[in-house]
Design an enzyme around this catalytic site. Structure first.
Site, PDB file in Angstrom:
ATOM      1  N   LYS A  49      42.153  -7.512 101.662  1.00 44.69           N
ATOM      2  CA  LYS A  49      42.555  -6.706 102.893  1.00 44.69           C
ATOM      3  C   LYS A  49      41.219  -6.390 103.747  1.00 44.69           C
ATOM      4  CE  LYS A  49      45.598  -3.853 101.743  1.00 44.69           C
ATOM      5  NZ  LYS A  49      45.605  -3.950 100.480  1.00 44.69           N
TER       6      LYS A  49
ATOM      7  N   ARG B 242      53.921   0.843 104.966  1.00 39.22           N
ATOM      8  CA  ARG B 242      54.464   0.380 103.594  1.00 39.22           C
ATOM      9  C   ARG B 242      55.955   0.601 103.254  1.00 39.22           C
ATOM     10  NH1 ARG B 242      49.546   2.211  99.251  1.00 39.22           N
ATOM     11  NH2 ARG B 242      48.066   1.210 100.344  1.00 39.22           N
TER      12      ARG B 242
ATOM     13  N   ARG C  31      35.919  -5.368  88.068  1.00 37.34           N
ATOM     14  CA  ARG C  31      35.149  -4.653  89.129  1.00 37.34           C
ATOM     15  C   ARG C  31      33.991  -3.448  88.716  1.00 37.34           C
ATOM     16  NH1 ARG C  31      38.295  -3.832  94.890  1.00 37.34           N
ATOM     17  NH2 ARG C  31      39.157  -2.069  93.490  1.00 37.34           N
TER      18      ARG C  31
ATOM     19  N   ARG D 269      35.631   2.350  87.362  1.00 33.84           N
ATOM     20  CA  ARG D 269      36.437   3.293  88.036  1.00 33.84           C
ATOM     21  C   ARG D 269      37.646   3.504  87.237  1.00 33.84           C
ATOM     22  NH1 ARG D 269      36.988   2.603  94.130  1.00 33.84           N
ATOM     23  NH2 ARG D 269      38.523   1.050  93.299  1.00 33.84           N
TER      24      ARG D 269
ATOM     25  N   ARG E  81      49.329   0.477  89.597  1.00 32.63           N
ATOM     26  CA  ARG E  81      49.051   0.302  91.179  1.00 32.63           C
ATOM     27  C   ARG E  81      49.712  -1.034  91.562  1.00 32.63           C
ATOM     28  NH1 ARG E  81      42.778  -0.142  91.824  1.00 32.63           N
ATOM     29  NH2 ARG E  81      43.248  -0.299  94.051  1.00 32.63           N
TER      30      ARG E  81
END
Length: 213
Positions: A13, A87, A127, A153, A164
């Site tokens: 996004k 959302r 990542r 992270r 998530r």
């Protein structure tokens, strides 16, 4: 042009928001960025600060209030792109009411970036962030240079990624049918080079001629 960009974590996004905003000459409005700025500048009410500091979700009225103020600024006169909001259906209803009160404005298109869950997991879990430069790398697609001091992270670890994605799917389960019924929803394949995805988005919303041609 008023656009809403939705999609799960890892769908790209952020990249598409920047490309589309450049294409249409409109600002990107990220609720997360606005909340952080309001906290930094001291313009957020203490009761909302306390909620943020405890890791909770702010009530819809707080977020809508920020959006209402942001969308009447001069750079939004030709439209804007909302990234990460709404959302839920109540948020979507509140957004419609907000826009209607701004001289009858309305959303032109809602773009959903579709990416299969296994690929989302691969994008997120691999990542890494270079602690020294802040640069984000991907162990498969964009490997870090030798000597980079990498950090994984907490929200990119496998268990956090699963939570998530589950949370996104649960939260938006009613939102996509809501916009589909209004004939605003455009589902776009989010896999490929950024320019290719942008071209698909532009074609879907009836604005071809850029982003990959």
């Amino acid at each position: 042009m008023i656009l809403v960009l939705v999609g799960p974590p890892g769908a790209g996004k952020g990249t598409q928001a920047k490309l589309l905003c450049a294409r249409f000459g409109i600002p990107q409005i990220s609720t997360g960025d606005m909340l952080r700025e309001a906290k930094r500048s001291g313009t957020l009410e203490k009761r909302y600060l306390d909620i943020m500091d405890s890791g909770g979700l702010l009530p819809d009225e707080a977020v809508i209030g920020l959006i209402a103020r942001r969308t009447v600024e001069p750079d939004c006169s030709n439209g804007f792109l909302l990234d990460g909001f709404p959302r839920t259906v109540p948020q979507a209803d509140a957004l419609d009411e907000l826009l209607a009160n701004q001289d009858g404005r309305r959303i032109d298109a809602v773009i959903q970036l579709d990416v299969a869950r296994p690929l989302l997991e691969e994008r997120l879990i691999h990542r890494r962030t270079d602690k020294r430069s802040g640069q984000i790398h991907h162990l498969v697609y964009n490997p870090p240079p030798p000597g980079a001091e990498l950090e994984h992270r907490a929200d990119d670890r496998p268990e956090a990624v699963a939570k998530r994605l589950d949370a996104y799917e649960a939260m938006t389960a009613a939102l996509l049918p809501f916009y589909e019924e209004k004939k605003l929803l455009h589902r776009v394949d989010g896999v490929g080079k950024p320019e290719e995805v942008t071209h698909r988005v532009l074609s879907a919303i009836g604005r071809p001629g850029s982003g990959g041609e």
